[in-house]
Design a protein around this motif. Structure first.
Motif, PDB file in Angstrom:
ATOM      1  N   ALA A  46      29.269  59.154  31.956  1.00 46.65           N
ATOM      2  CA  ALA A  46      29.614  59.560  33.273  1.00 46.65           C
ATOM      3  C   ALA A  46      28.688  58.847  34.201  1.00 46.65           C
ATOM      4  CB  ALA A  46      29.789  60.910  33.305  1.00 46.65           C
ATOM      5  N   ASP A  47      27.423  59.033  33.890  1.00 43.75           N
ATOM      6  CA  ASP A  47      26.502  58.300  34.701  1.00 43.75           C
ATOM      7  C   ASP A  47      26.982  57.068  34.867  1.00 43.75           C
ATOM      8  OD1 ASP A  47      25.286  60.795  35.118  1.00 43.75           O
ATOM      9  OD2 ASP A  47      23.534  60.609  33.762  1.00 43.75           O
ATOM     10  N   TRP A  48      27.100  56.195  33.915  1.00 44.00           N
ATOM     11  CA  TRP A  48      27.326  54.851  33.818  1.00 44.00           C
ATOM     12  C   TRP A  48      28.355  54.645  35.218  1.00 44.00           C
ATOM     13  CZ3 TRP A  48      31.793  52.444  32.550  1.00 44.00           C
ATOM     14  CH2 TRP A  48      31.910  50.922  32.448  1.00 44.00           C
ATOM     15  N   ALA A  49      29.774  55.333  34.695  1.00 41.42           N
ATOM     16  CA  ALA A  49      30.771  55.064  35.491  1.00 41.42           C
ATOM     17  C   ALA A  49      30.609  55.683  36.862  1.00 41.42           C
ATOM     18  CB  ALA A  49      31.865  56.234  34.891  1.00 41.42           C
ATOM     19  N   GLU A  50      29.702  56.355  37.330  1.00 43.47           N
ATOM     20  CA  GLU A  50      29.512  56.738  38.714  1.00 43.47           C
ATOM     21  C   GLU A  50      28.830  55.708  39.426  1.00 43.47           C
ATOM     22  OE1 GLU A  50      26.995  60.029  41.174  1.00 43.47           O
ATOM     23  OE2 GLU A  50      28.163  60.685  39.275  1.00 43.47           O
ATOM     24  N   ARG A  51      27.717  55.005  38.490  1.00 38.33           N
ATOM     25  CA  ARG A  51      26.949  54.044  39.051  1.00 38.33           C
ATOM     26  C   ARG A  51      27.685  52.628  39.278  1.00 38.33           C
ATOM     27  NH1 ARG A  51      24.503  49.923  36.220  1.00 38.33           N
ATOM     28  NH2 ARG A  51      24.802  51.100  34.164  1.00 38.33           N
ATOM     29  N   LEU A  52      28.793  52.333  38.556  1.00 36.46           N
ATOM     30  CA  LEU A  52      29.577  51.386  38.746  1.00 36.46           C
ATOM     31  C   LEU A  52      30.917  51.456  39.389  1.00 36.46           C
ATOM     32  CD1 LEU A  52      27.751  50.193  36.537  1.00 36.46           C
ATOM     33  CD2 LEU A  52      29.260  48.976  35.641  1.00 36.46           C
ATOM     34  N   GLY A  53      31.164  52.640  39.660  1.00 40.79           N
ATOM     35  CA  GLY A  53      32.549  52.861  40.319  1.00 40.79           C
ATOM     36  C   GLY A  53      33.562  52.790  39.331  1.00 40.79           C
ATOM     37  N   ALA A  54      33.414  53.079  38.177  1.00 39.17           N
ATOM     38  CA  ALA A  54      34.453  52.759  37.063  1.00 39.17           C
ATOM     39  C   ALA A  54      35.537  53.706  37.084  1.00 39.17           C
ATOM     40  CB  ALA A  54      33.698  52.666  35.748  1.00 39.17           C
ATOM     41  N   VAL A  55      36.779  53.260  36.772  1.00 37.00           N
ATOM     42  CA  VAL A  55      37.857  54.133  36.640  1.00 37.00           C
ATOM     43  C   VAL A  55      37.757  55.324  35.193  1.00 37.00           C
ATOM     44  CG1 VAL A  55      40.341  54.627  36.186  1.00 37.00           C
ATOM     45  CG2 VAL A  55      39.358  52.556  37.634  1.00 37.00           C
ATOM     46  N   PRO A  56      37.483  56.545  35.582  1.00 36.94           N
ATOM     47  CA  PRO A  56      37.561  57.359  34.429  1.00 36.94           C
ATOM     48  C   PRO A  56      38.705  57.833  33.684  1.00 36.94           C
ATOM     49  CG  PRO A  56      37.188  58.460  36.345  1.00 36.94           C
ATOM     50  CD  PRO A  56      37.414  57.255  36.836  1.00 36.94           C
ATOM     51  N   LEU A  57      38.977  57.700  32.483  1.00 36.90           N
ATOM     52  CA  LEU A  57      40.031  57.941  31.802  1.00 36.90           C
ATOM     53  C   LEU A  57      39.634  58.831  30.482  1.00 36.90           C
ATOM     54  CD1 LEU A  57      42.011  54.664  31.686  1.00 36.90           C
ATOM     55  CD2 LEU A  57      42.334  56.422  33.114  1.00 36.90           C
ATOM     56  N   ASN A  58      40.556  59.614  29.934  1.00 35.29           N
ATOM     57  CA  ASN A  58      40.182  60.633  28.864  1.00 35.29           C
ATOM     58  C   ASN A  58      41.167  60.433  27.939  1.00 35.29           C
ATOM     59  OD1 ASN A  58      39.026  62.898  27.407  1.00 35.29           O
ATOM     60  ND2 ASN A  58      38.323  63.732  29.099  1.00 35.29           N
ATOM     61  N   GLY A  59      41.010  59.846  26.605  1.00 36.33           N
ATOM     62  CA  GLY A  59      41.945  59.968  25.474  1.00 36.33           C
ATOM     63  C   GLY A  59      43.251  59.608  25.856  1.00 36.33           C
ATOM     64  N   ALA A  60      44.402  60.315  25.565  1.00 36.87           N
ATOM     65  CA  ALA A  60      45.551  60.207  25.521  1.00 36.87           C
ATOM     66  C   ALA A  60      46.002  59.686  27.230  1.00 36.87           C
ATOM     67  CB  ALA A  60      46.432  61.200  25.103  1.00 36.87           C
ATOM     68  N   GLU A  61      45.253  60.235  28.054  1.00 28.76           N
ATOM     69  CA  GLU A  61      45.840  59.834  29.436  1.00 28.76           C
ATOM     70  C   GLU A  61      45.772  58.322  29.760  1.00 28.76           C
ATOM     71  OE1 GLU A  61      43.547  63.728  31.359  1.00 28.76           O
ATOM     72  OE2 GLU A  61      42.564  61.968  31.285  1.00 28.76           O
ATOM     73  N   ALA A  62      45.151  57.668  28.791  1.00 29.80           N
ATOM     74  CA  ALA A  62      45.185  56.273  28.890  1.00 29.80           C
ATOM     75  C   ALA A  62      46.654  55.650  29.174  1.00 29.80           C
ATOM     76  CB  ALA A  62      44.285  55.377  28.057  1.00 29.80           C
ATOM     77  N   ALA A  63      47.525  56.710  28.562  1.00 29.97           N
ATOM     78  CA  ALA A  63      48.957  55.836  28.536  1.00 29.97           C
ATOM     79  C   ALA A  63      49.569  56.299  29.601  1.00 29.97           C
ATOM     80  CB  ALA A  63      49.728  56.784  27.383  1.00 29.97           C
ATOM     81  N   LEU A  64      49.052  56.987  30.879  1.00 33.11           N
ATOM     82  CA  LEU A  64      49.597  57.457  31.984  1.00 33.11           C
ATOM     83  C   LEU A  64      49.449  55.993  32.841  1.00 33.11           C
ATOM     84  CD1 LEU A  64      48.581  60.980  32.102  1.00 33.11           C
ATOM     85  CD2 LEU A  64      50.805  60.064  31.518  1.00 33.11           C
ATOM     86  N   VAL A  65      48.620  55.331  32.734  1.00 30.97           N
ATOM     87  CA  VAL A  65      48.118  54.217  33.622  1.00 30.97           C
ATOM     88  C   VAL A  65      48.572  52.677  33.117  1.00 30.97           C
ATOM     89  CG1 VAL A  65      46.053  53.167  34.825  1.00 30.97           C
ATOM     90  CG2 VAL A  65      45.894  55.314  34.019  1.00 30.97           C
TER      91      VAL A  65
END
Length: 230
Positions: free
Chosen positions: A67-86
């Protein structure tokens, strides 16, 4: 239009996907158990590969570090099965964090890896086990997962577990003596969840937190049916 593109899925901007994070302001403690993972993520993406897997046991701090990495880079956070929604094409060229990665379906995971490998983006996969141990049905996905660069984070060592205990006590405005922390560290499983449970038990006793009380809480956790026989 190919059949698989006929369904219009929500864009990453439209979604508000949850990402598990600890309390704001809680410091991440670096120790021998996580130093290599901290070092790698601090400099990644680094041109070595566009897909990286961070794996380790439950409660080891991998989701927090990711999460710290994602915040630093402005990454899109996804969680498991939610990847299918994008729609994966909406993520092209963007850094993406996929926590609980093995919970994603094969097709979504396959597309995310391909996009990251196409250039311009990055995909951080987070899980308890290394990608080579994940159960997948697509042969092409199997080969891609086997080639993913990995970094492991170990179960909390004494330094990290001490910091976790202090943080959980602080959340409840409890300041135990230092010998209580040391006593618990020597006896607890290497797990953030276990640390949170023992602090919850101690708080529920509504008494000053001493080593005697800590022993009582541990006894209750070991044998709940005999908790009143201390």
């Amino acid at each position: 239009m190919p059949a698989q593109r006929a369904l219009i899925r929500p864009t990453a901007q439209q979604l508000r996907l949850p990402l598990e994070r600890p309390l704001v302001g809680e410091a991440f403690v670096t120790s021998d158990s996580n130093a290599e993972a901290v070092r790698v993520l601090a400099g990644w993406p680094d041109g070595v590969g566009s897909v990286l897997a961070l794996h380790g046991p439950a409660g080891s701090g991998k989701s927090r570090l990711a999460a710290d990495w994602a915040e630093r880079l402005g990454a899109v956070p996804l969680n498991g099965a939610e990847a299918a929604l994008v729609d994966p094409l909406e993520l092209e060229g963007r850094p993406v964090l996929l926590d609980r990665a093995p919970d994603a379906d094969d097709e979504s995971l396959f597309h995310l890896i391909n996009l990251a490998n196409a250039g311009g983006g990055a995909l951080l996969l987070v899980s308890r086990s290394a990608p080579r141990r994940w159960s997948v049905a697509l042969p092409d996905l199997r080969s891609r997962l086997d080639a993913v660069r990995t970094v492991e984070i170990a179960a909390p060592d004494d330094l990290v577990l001490s910091a976790i205990l202090r943080a959980r006590f602080a959340e409840r405005s409890i300041t135990p003596a230092e010998d209580v922390i040391d006593y618990l560290v020597r006896r607890l499983d290497r797990s953030a969840d276990t640390a949170a449970t023992v602090v919850e038990r101690l708080d529920a006793l509504h008494r000053p937190v001493t080593r005697i009380l800590a022993r009582q809480a541990l006894d209750q956790m070991a044998d709940p049916t005999g908790a009143d026989n201390d």
